[in-house]
Design a protein around this motif. Structure first.
Motif, PDB file in Angstrom:
ATOM      1  N   GLN A 244      80.808  10.639  43.284  1.00  0.00           N
ATOM      2  CA  GLN A 244      79.919  10.529  44.451  1.00  0.00           C
ATOM      3  C   GLN A 244      80.463  11.367  45.590  1.00  0.00           C
ATOM      4  O   GLN A 244      79.731  12.071  46.290  1.00  0.00           O
ATOM      5  CB  GLN A 244      79.866   9.072  44.942  1.00  0.00           C
ATOM      6  N   MET A 249      80.074  15.881  49.282  1.00  0.00           N
ATOM      7  CA  MET A 249      80.807  16.894  50.051  1.00  0.00           C
ATOM      8  C   MET A 249      80.277  18.293  49.805  1.00  0.00           C
ATOM      9  O   MET A 249      80.287  19.130  50.702  1.00  0.00           O
ATOM     10  CB  MET A 249      82.304  16.854  49.715  1.00  0.00           C
ATOM     11  N   VAL A 251      77.296  19.053  49.391  1.00  0.00           N
ATOM     12  CA  VAL A 251      76.136  19.187  50.261  1.00  0.00           C
ATOM     13  C   VAL A 251      76.577  19.338  51.718  1.00  0.00           C
ATOM     14  O   VAL A 251      76.155  20.236  52.440  1.00  0.00           O
ATOM     15  CB  VAL A 251      75.215  17.955  50.128  1.00  0.00           C
ATOM     16  N   ILE A 252      77.448  18.422  52.129  1.00  0.00           N
ATOM     17  CA  ILE A 252      77.818  18.395  53.545  1.00  0.00           C
ATOM     18  C   ILE A 252      78.613  19.639  53.921  1.00  0.00           C
ATOM     19  O   ILE A 252      78.286  20.346  54.875  1.00  0.00           O
ATOM     20  CB  ILE A 252      78.662  17.145  53.870  1.00  0.00           C
ATOM     21  N   GLN A 253      79.671  19.882  53.160  1.00  0.00           N
ATOM     22  CA  GLN A 253      80.591  20.929  53.588  1.00  0.00           C
ATOM     23  C   GLN A 253      80.128  22.316  53.182  1.00  0.00           C
ATOM     24  O   GLN A 253      80.031  23.217  53.997  1.00  0.00           O
ATOM     25  CB  GLN A 253      81.977  20.698  52.981  1.00  0.00           C
ATOM     26  N   MET A 255      77.304  23.646  52.050  1.00  0.00           N
ATOM     27  CA  MET A 255      76.063  24.191  52.592  1.00  0.00           C
ATOM     28  C   MET A 255      76.188  24.518  54.057  1.00  0.00           C
ATOM     29  O   MET A 255      75.746  25.556  54.524  1.00  0.00           O
ATOM     30  CB  MET A 255      74.921  23.188  52.415  1.00  0.00           C
ATOM     31  N   ARG A 256      76.787  23.604  54.788  1.00  0.00           N
ATOM     32  CA  ARG A 256      76.849  23.804  56.227  1.00  0.00           C
ATOM     33  C   ARG A 256      77.768  24.979  56.581  1.00  0.00           C
ATOM     34  O   ARG A 256      77.402  25.832  57.389  1.00  0.00           O
ATOM     35  CB  ARG A 256      77.329  22.515  56.901  1.00  0.00           C
ATOM     36  N   HIS A 257      78.922  25.023  55.966  1.00  0.00           N
ATOM     37  CA  HIS A 257      79.833  26.125  56.272  1.00  0.00           C
ATOM     38  C   HIS A 257      79.200  27.450  55.887  1.00  0.00           C
ATOM     39  O   HIS A 257      79.303  28.440  56.584  1.00  0.00           O
ATOM     40  CB  HIS A 257      81.150  25.982  55.509  1.00  0.00           C
ATOM     41  N   LEU A 258      78.543  27.443  54.724  1.00  0.00           N
ATOM     42  CA  LEU A 258      77.981  28.692  54.259  1.00  0.00           C
ATOM     43  C   LEU A 258      76.858  29.154  55.176  1.00  0.00           C
ATOM     44  O   LEU A 258      76.781  30.330  55.545  1.00  0.00           O
ATOM     45  CB  LEU A 258      77.468  28.534  52.830  1.00  0.00           C
ATOM     46  N   ILE A 307      84.439  26.545  49.791  1.00  0.00           N
ATOM     47  CA  ILE A 307      83.178  27.115  49.307  1.00  0.00           C
ATOM     48  C   ILE A 307      83.274  27.641  47.879  1.00  0.00           C
ATOM     49  O   ILE A 307      82.332  27.534  47.104  1.00  0.00           O
ATOM     50  CB  ILE A 307      82.671  28.201  50.285  1.00  0.00           C
ATOM     51  N   MET A 316      74.468  25.646  43.551  1.00  0.00           N
ATOM     52  CA  MET A 316      73.718  25.117  44.679  1.00  0.00           C
ATOM     53  C   MET A 316      73.452  26.208  45.716  1.00  0.00           C
ATOM     54  O   MET A 316      72.378  26.265  46.322  1.00  0.00           O
ATOM     55  CB  MET A 316      74.421  23.955  45.343  1.00  0.00           C
ATOM     56  N   ILE A 317      74.424  27.069  45.930  1.00  0.00           N
ATOM     57  CA  ILE A 317      74.238  28.152  46.891  1.00  0.00           C
ATOM     58  C   ILE A 317      73.081  29.054  46.468  1.00  0.00           C
ATOM     59  O   ILE A 317      72.258  29.474  47.283  1.00  0.00           O
ATOM     60  CB  ILE A 317      75.553  28.959  47.035  1.00  0.00           C
ATOM     61  N   TYR A 320      69.918  27.436  47.265  1.00  0.00           N
ATOM     62  CA  TYR A 320      69.685  27.542  48.710  1.00  0.00           C
ATOM     63  C   TYR A 320      69.029  28.889  49.030  1.00  0.00           C
ATOM     64  O   TYR A 320      68.028  28.971  49.747  1.00  0.00           O
ATOM     65  CB  TYR A 320      71.037  27.403  49.416  1.00  0.00           C
TER      66      TYR A 320
ATOM     67  N   TYR B 263      67.760  25.220  56.416  1.00  0.00           N
ATOM     68  CA  TYR B 263      68.791  24.251  56.059  1.00  0.00           C
ATOM     69  C   TYR B 263      68.185  22.865  55.823  1.00  0.00           C
ATOM     70  O   TYR B 263      68.487  22.187  54.842  1.00  0.00           O
ATOM     71  CB  TYR B 263      69.863  24.199  57.147  1.00  0.00           C
ATOM     72  N   HIS B 266      66.170  22.887  52.595  1.00  0.00           N
ATOM     73  CA  HIS B 266      67.025  22.789  51.415  1.00  0.00           C
ATOM     74  C   HIS B 266      67.483  21.345  51.197  1.00  0.00           C
ATOM     75  O   HIS B 266      67.395  20.803  50.089  1.00  0.00           O
ATOM     76  CB  HIS B 266      68.226  23.710  51.595  1.00  0.00           C
TER      77      HIS B 266
END
Lengths: 373, 373
Positions: A244, A249, A251-253, A255-258, A307, A316-317, A320, B263, B266
């Motif tokens: 889980q 993570m 998703v959270i980390q 995607m957001r950082h990228l 990443i 996932m990227i 996106y 974002y 997605h």
């Protein structure tokens, strides 16, 4: 200057000096409360007491024709300072004071934060880093906890290279992914194992109200003293499986950082004058720009690790990017109508959170405006 | 409960009640200052006085062993409240009190904000909207200012449909693009013309410290009274050409809204549990998620207008998508090394701002944490 204005300014200055003295007195009382709580082994942060105290003062303020929000904001700010000062007094220890806490990678930022907090709670702490690896074997011999705090790309090899640990010693790591390190720790050590992911950076001045994610490995009972210690420091524990954790993570980390990286990358290539851009920015755009720019003050290696970590994330990227392309196609072929339809679809997904976020962001913006000169 | 703890809590409550009374007194003095300034026609916000006042209190606080930051944050919060209350007292008028301020679209959120502030400064304000269009011709006959505040997609047609204005009447608009409306206004009216773009939303509680961008059209001298009025309200004026404005805004607004939209789009399509995501978020991820989600609490038509407005923007969006694709290719073919090289390139572009942004975001996060329960 007008004499009325001069006199009123003197009154403001006098009131503000009283304010300084009053806040200094309040902090001294808080310090004494911290001492008593330390003696009693009670947690520093008690949500119910904080809520009751604020509600009472709000009511008083409103009765005097003042906004409750002002007194609440002021009290929260002052309480934050008191929590921060608390660490100078130390925290009650929940584990064995005779046995070592060994922090491997303890000269890194996050490792040294944990080493400091264990020391504040009166544990014998041994920090192991590249330059004193030869001390590791001796240090773990009487260890109650071996805590791995090395970059995510090195975590597994560091775990595999550990000497044998006492059978009741807790083995734990602080890495931002959990599946791999947890698997490696379970192979290495037959005693209690925990995967930890602190949801805060090394710059936090206090652990009060911070969250630590915990992925259980083996023999949770034998690691209870450690979780209780985190709670005494003021943190909240949130338990979930390693699977889980890693899914959430990514998703959270990732995607957001990228998406932040791409946004900065685009700006940097658009031939824009950043200073002019800042002059023209409204508070909300400035805040958004700030959230982008802050990434680039940090260590690229850390973000590369996050990443590039695994193949799931690459997939996932790509999804996106496909969605981005699809959305642009919708906008270009269907125009305004397509735009509004897709926007409403996302709004439905956010549900009541969207309105709540908007409300919170207004309060944050006002805070950001306060400090504008 | 421990009796020492009980006694100390009573002391905290007593100190906090004193605090409430002291802040109420300070606000009353501020109110009186506002009155005197109103009489004298002096601006409410005087950066130098604010800076001197804060510096003096910081010094006092530090002499008493307290952090200067606490007293500064507290004072800024209290001063914000005083600025906000100021509007109940009204603001000195810089223009002619006998001539109308006509706000076309004045029932919209931004239009009614401006209508309210002009009324606070004692101008006769006429609000024109769909339901009373027939009053427009009569209202402009003695107008000192006609202010257009309608959706960007309707601005030009509304300007073209205006009746003839008095030759010294200022014609201005509040649209978030400037080239087209300014051109339309210059054709329509031969007197003073100004393009305005307020860099704040309708939710701001005060105009103190807010920015208005001004694109000059014609006869700036005859519109000076208006800009002086904005300054008395506490705003900062930033002048630039309509072309500069539109180029900067397409970067600031279009890119940011679009990347936020993608974002959210997605996330909504990834089959994620938003509540669980929020439970797991660190303060910084929560803040980033909040900045995404807040978009979707707002009106999609507004954002459709901004993003779909012109062909230049479509071209930029395509460039953005190309850069995204390119960056992913770099990461997939060159891995870690490529990632770090491109990251450093963006960091160079942000220059010293990146570090500044990181510092500011830490302060914002602490504020966000204060209100966490």
């Amino acid at each position: 200057m007008d004499s009325r204005l001069l006199r009123l300014r003197e009154e403001i200055d006098a009131a503000d000096s009283e304010l300084v003295a009053l806040l200094a007195r309040r902090m001294e009382i808080s310090r004494q409360i911290g001492e008593v709580k330390h003696d009693l082994g009670q947690p520093l942060y008690v949500p119910e007491r904080e809520a009751a105290l604020i509600a009472a003062r709000r009511e008083e303020a409103e009765a005097q024709g003042m906004s409750g929000d002002v007194i609440e904001d002021v009290l929260r700010r002052v309480m934050r300072e008191s929590y921060q000062r608390q660490k100078h007094q130390g925290f009650r220890r929940t584990g064995d004071g005779q046995r070592n806490i060994v922090v491997v990678g303890g000269k890194g930022q996050l490792g040294s934060l944990f080493a400091r907090w264990f020391a504040l709670s009166d544990y014998p702490v041994v920090v192991i880093d590249k330059d004193n690896l030869d001390e590791l074997a001796g240090a773990v011999e009487y260890a109650a906890l071996v805590l791995i705090s090395v970059p995510v790309s090195r975590t597994t090899e560091v775990i595999e290279a550990l000497p044998e640990l006492p059978s009741d010693c807790v083995l734990a790591d602080l890495t931002s992914v959990k599946r791999e390190p947890l698997a490696a720790m379970l192979v290495k050590h037959s005693g209690p194992v925990l995967g930890l992911h602190p949801m805060f950076g090394p710059s936090v001045p206090t652990l009060a109200k911070q969250t630590i994610l915990v992925a259980p490995g083996r023999d949770a009972t034998a690691a209870q003293w450690l979780l209780r210690q985190f709670e005494i420091w003021g943190t909240t524990i949130h338990e979930l499986s390693a699977e889980q954790h890693d899914k959430a993570m990514s998703v959270i980390q990732v995607m957001r950082h990228l998406s932040t990286f791409v946004y900065g990358y685009h700006l940097a290539h658009e031939d824009i004058d950043l200073d002019e851009l800042l002059n023209l920015s409204s508070p909300i755009y400035r805040l958004e720009l700030l959230m982008v720019g802050r990434l680039f003050a940090q260590n690229p290696e850390l973000y590369a690790d996050i990443i590039l970590n695994d193949q799931d994330q690459h997939r996932m990227i790509r999804r996106y990017l496909q969605r981005f392309t699809k959305l642009l196609d919708v906008i270009e072929t269907e125009g305004r109508e397509g735009f509004i339809r897709e926007f409403r679809g996302v709004a439905r997904w956010f549900g009541p959170h969207a309105g709540q976020f908007l409300k919170e962001s207004v309060s944050l913006l006002q805070h950001a405006d306060d400090t504008k000169r």
